[in-house]
Write a protein that holds these residues in place. Sequence first.
Motif, PDB file in Angstrom:
ATOM      1  N   ALA B   6       1.053  -1.157   0.041  1.00  0.00           N
ATOM      2  CA  ALA B   6      -0.168  -0.156  -0.064  1.00  0.00           C
ATOM      3  C   ALA B   6       0.910   1.120   0.007  1.00  0.00           C
ATOM      4  N   VAL B   7       0.421   2.120  -0.336  1.00  0.00           N
ATOM      5  CA  VAL B   7       1.047   3.666  -0.331  1.00  0.00           C
ATOM      6  C   VAL B   7       0.487   4.456   0.775  1.00  0.00           C
ATOM      7  N   VAL B   8       1.372   4.752   1.603  1.00  0.00           N
ATOM      8  CA  VAL B   8       0.865   5.630   2.820  1.00  0.00           C
ATOM      9  C   VAL B   8       1.427   7.139   2.359  1.00  0.00           C
ATOM     10  N   SER B   9       0.463   8.201   2.326  1.00  0.00           N
ATOM     11  CA  SER B   9       0.709   9.302   2.222  1.00  0.00           C
ATOM     12  C   SER B   9       0.541  10.349   3.451  1.00  0.00           C
ATOM     13  N   VAL B  10       1.340  11.224   3.678  1.00  0.00           N
ATOM     14  CA  VAL B  10       1.297  12.081   4.922  1.00  0.00           C
ATOM     15  C   VAL B  10       1.415  13.676   4.419  1.00  0.00           C
ATOM     16  N   ASN B  29       2.256  -2.327  13.866  1.00  0.00           N
ATOM     17  CA  ASN B  29       1.395  -3.110  13.419  1.00  0.00           C
ATOM     18  C   ASN B  29       1.869  -4.174  12.439  1.00  0.00           C
ATOM     19  N   ASP B  30       3.337  -4.313  12.565  1.00  0.00           N
ATOM     20  CA  ASP B  30       3.852  -5.163  11.728  1.00  0.00           C
ATOM     21  C   ASP B  30       3.895  -4.728  10.319  1.00  0.00           C
ATOM     22  N   VAL B  31       4.004  -3.468   9.998  1.00  0.00           N
ATOM     23  CA  VAL B  31       4.068  -3.019   8.607  1.00  0.00           C
ATOM     24  C   VAL B  31       5.492  -2.635   8.109  1.00  0.00           C
ATOM     25  N   ASN B  32       5.691  -3.141   7.096  1.00  0.00           N
ATOM     26  CA  ASN B  32       7.282  -2.958   6.776  1.00  0.00           C
ATOM     27  C   ASN B  32       7.365  -1.795   5.702  1.00  0.00           C
ATOM     28  N   ILE B  33       8.372  -0.623   5.836  1.00  0.00           N
ATOM     29  CA  ILE B  33       8.404   0.214   4.908  1.00  0.00           C
ATOM     30  C   ILE B  33       9.280  -0.151   3.975  1.00  0.00           C
ATOM     31  N   LEU B  34       8.871  -0.237   2.653  1.00  0.00           N
ATOM     32  CA  LEU B  34       9.835  -0.519   1.358  1.00  0.00           C
ATOM     33  C   LEU B  34      10.622   0.577   0.911  1.00  0.00           C
ATOM     34  N   ASP B  35       9.747   1.617   0.826  1.00  0.00           N
ATOM     35  CA  ASP B  35      10.541   2.992   0.211  1.00  0.00           C
ATOM     36  C   ASP B  35       9.844   4.153   0.742  1.00  0.00           C
ATOM     37  N   ILE B  36      10.695   5.150   1.050  1.00  0.00           N
ATOM     38  CA  ILE B  36      10.194   6.551   1.685  1.00  0.00           C
ATOM     39  C   ILE B  36      10.589   7.494   1.062  1.00  0.00           C
ATOM     40  N   SER B  37       9.913   8.573   0.712  1.00  0.00           N
ATOM     41  CA  SER B  37      10.611  10.092   0.285  1.00  0.00           C
ATOM     42  C   SER B  37       9.929  10.985   0.837  1.00  0.00           C
ATOM     43  N   GLN B  38      10.454  12.030   1.124  1.00  0.00           N
ATOM     44  CA  GLN B  38       9.649  13.075   2.015  1.00  0.00           C
ATOM     45  C   GLN B  38      10.267  14.349   1.409  1.00  0.00           C
ATOM     46  N   THR B  46       5.618  16.705   3.055  1.00  0.00           N
ATOM     47  CA  THR B  46       4.874  15.638   2.196  1.00  0.00           C
ATOM     48  C   THR B  46       5.737  14.509   2.123  1.00  0.00           C
ATOM     49  N   MET B  47       5.071  13.338   2.502  1.00  0.00           N
ATOM     50  CA  MET B  47       5.938  12.239   2.822  1.00  0.00           C
ATOM     51  C   MET B  47       5.016  10.941   1.955  1.00  0.00           C
ATOM     52  N   MET B  48       5.603  10.209   1.303  1.00  0.00           N
ATOM     53  CA  MET B  48       4.979   9.097   0.668  1.00  0.00           C
ATOM     54  C   MET B  48       5.860   7.800   1.077  1.00  0.00           C
ATOM     55  N   MET B  49       5.177   6.779   1.548  1.00  0.00           N
ATOM     56  CA  MET B  49       5.758   5.621   1.732  1.00  0.00           C
ATOM     57  C   MET B  49       5.249   4.255   1.011  1.00  0.00           C
ATOM     58  N   LEU B  50       5.950   3.553   0.444  1.00  0.00           N
ATOM     59  CA  LEU B  50       5.602   2.388  -0.068  1.00  0.00           C
ATOM     60  C   LEU B  50       5.718   1.213   0.965  1.00  0.00           C
ATOM     61  N   VAL B  51       4.531   0.604   1.487  1.00  0.00           N
ATOM     62  CA  VAL B  51       4.766  -0.188   2.628  1.00  0.00           C
ATOM     63  C   VAL B  51       4.273  -1.780   2.348  1.00  0.00           C
ATOM     64  N   GLU B  52       4.587  -2.849   3.046  1.00  0.00           N
ATOM     65  CA  GLU B  52       4.165  -4.045   3.124  1.00  0.00           C
ATOM     66  C   GLU B  52       3.439  -4.237   4.229  1.00  0.00           C
ATOM     67  N   ILE B  53       2.154  -4.881   4.090  1.00  0.00           N
ATOM     68  CA  ILE B  53       1.300  -5.002   5.272  1.00  0.00           C
ATOM     69  C   ILE B  53       1.456  -6.682   5.500  1.00  0.00           C
ATOM     70  N   ASN B  54       1.862  -7.040   6.599  1.00  0.00           N
ATOM     71  CA  ASN B  54       1.914  -8.411   6.808  1.00  0.00           C
ATOM     72  C   ASN B  54       0.828  -8.924   7.726  1.00  0.00           C
ATOM     73  N   LYS B  55      -0.165  -8.062   8.168  1.00  0.00           N
ATOM     74  CA  LYS B  55      -1.370  -8.650   8.510  1.00  0.00           C
ATOM     75  C   LYS B  55      -2.527  -8.078   8.134  1.00  0.00           C
ATOM     76  N   PRO B  56      -2.732  -8.218   6.796  1.00  0.00           N
ATOM     77  CA  PRO B  56      -3.817  -7.517   5.903  1.00  0.00           C
ATOM     78  C   PRO B  56      -5.045  -7.482   6.512  1.00  0.00           C
ATOM     79  N   ASP B  57      -5.481  -8.599   7.206  1.00  0.00           N
ATOM     80  CA  ASP B  57      -6.787  -8.699   7.647  1.00  0.00           C
ATOM     81  C   ASP B  57      -7.228  -7.837   8.989  1.00  0.00           C
TER      82      ASP B  57
END
Lengths: 453, 91
Positions: B6-10, B29-38, B46-57
């Motif tokens: 998912a993409v998290v934007s702040v 929440n066990d979410v791993n950040i794959l890429d981050i730019s700010q 303005t910050m964008m992160m590409l993250v991997e969610i390990n507990k999608p449920d």
Amino acid sequence: MSLAFQEIQETIRMIQMEKLDIRTVTMGISLRDCIDQDPSRTQQLVYDKITSSAKYLRRTADKVAEEYGIPIVNKRISITPASELLGAATKEDAVALAETLDKAALATEVDFIGGFSALIHKGITKGDAVLLDALPEALSRTSRVCGSVSAATTKTGINMDGIKRLGEIIKEASELTAEQNGIACAKFVVFCNPAEDNPFMAGAFHGTGEQEVVLNVGVSGPGVVLHALRRYPEADLGEVSDVIKRTAFKITRAGELIGREVAERLNTSFGIMDLSLAPTNAMNDSVAEILEEIGLERVGTHGTIAALALMNDAVKKGGAMASSYVGGLSGAFIPVSEDNGMIKGIEDKALSLSKLEAMTCVCSVGLDMIALNGDASAASISGLIADEMAIGMINKKTTAVRVIPVQGKREGDMVEFGGLLGRAPVMGLNPFSSEKFIKRGGRIPAPLQALIN
Amino acid sequence: MSHKRAVVSVVGKDQVGIIAKVTTVLAENDVNILDISQTILQDFFTMMMLVEINKPDDLENLAEELNKVSSTMKLKIDMQREELFQSMHRI
């Protein structure tokens, strides 16, 4: 491939600031297996089938919208044209069926249920006649039921007996809901060449060529197109077309992704993507404002039709490139009451009813959400419908009429419909009579274009 | 859910501790950040992160905690599935 910062920003800007939304997911449900000789049994079967098929529609759509961060504004259902279920019914049964549909819509928490419809472009069956008789009451007694009638096609010509009747039906529906400014008429549309997979109300129905259950998606983004154009104030018209095309492409891609996801989770097949620039009363969400951004001082002035043609075509091109299943009415909607720019155009006397009629030659639908003076005669309304049907028939395109005569209002008054339906300045019809023309009845023969086999 | 990225934007007014607060919630929440730019765009953080969610449920819980950060720090935080961005911009 990793995502670029700019791409992420652009998507977020389109959704949050420019009102990009999935306007509707519409579940089409075939009700042909619900036909029974006993009308009350039919109603029960209809209720059961709709509520079981669409049980999770709303919940699933909301969940997908949340995950992807893109709003799905409306959840709707379209059904087999109800006249097919009414062969053995009386008018009272037909009204009861409409009430059943209303209840089913309430139970499944959808915004509208479309398909209280009949296809009478060549002739009228028993079921069609019952439906037509019941229409005014059915529309005024229910709140979520939408109806439509196909009164003409390029292949069959125009059913003028039907159109005479439709003028009367619209009058009657307006009178029955006089206290709510004739709101029943806002849920009813007359079509020429209707699309069987159209997810947009009031004209949605589940056509005879469709499968058992299908999910169609309607995406809309006038705001996104408007903002895109604002970034190119000096572009020539070729470039303007290109900007619209590129924008339409992106909107369509987002829509198809969401549509397929919702369909997959509901275990139904994905039908079509309808990419339509359908305005709302929100700021900067107006088709008229796009035309004005292209260069018109006010919508309705000379050049309006050329600008609309350019825009409609560019939307189709972008959409067709983005998805192989573009359908419905894809193009530009020009409803008056739902578009701030259109309302302003009429108030400033730049936009007239005649110009709106001419615009329907190049837009995707037709005369939409137009308030008429309450004393308009049924024959004049029929005449208006006949003109619009002729435009569609000759030009091999879909056209439609959704007009609302408002009791007690005269040309220039403003009418509030509330909510999504907006507000509209009342337009006056031509004072000269169409009575004799409409009284002749019969069928206007199919034009030469029908013979293309 | 098969895909978990998912993409998290702040977006919001720049202040001390934005990255710390947001990433803490993600880590918990066990979410791993794959890429981050700010960056700072027109005075806005303005910050964008590409993250991997390990507990999608368990997305609701994550969304709720991000909302808390969002309201205490007056930020706009969004989390959207990655496919949306991919499909809109890539053929």
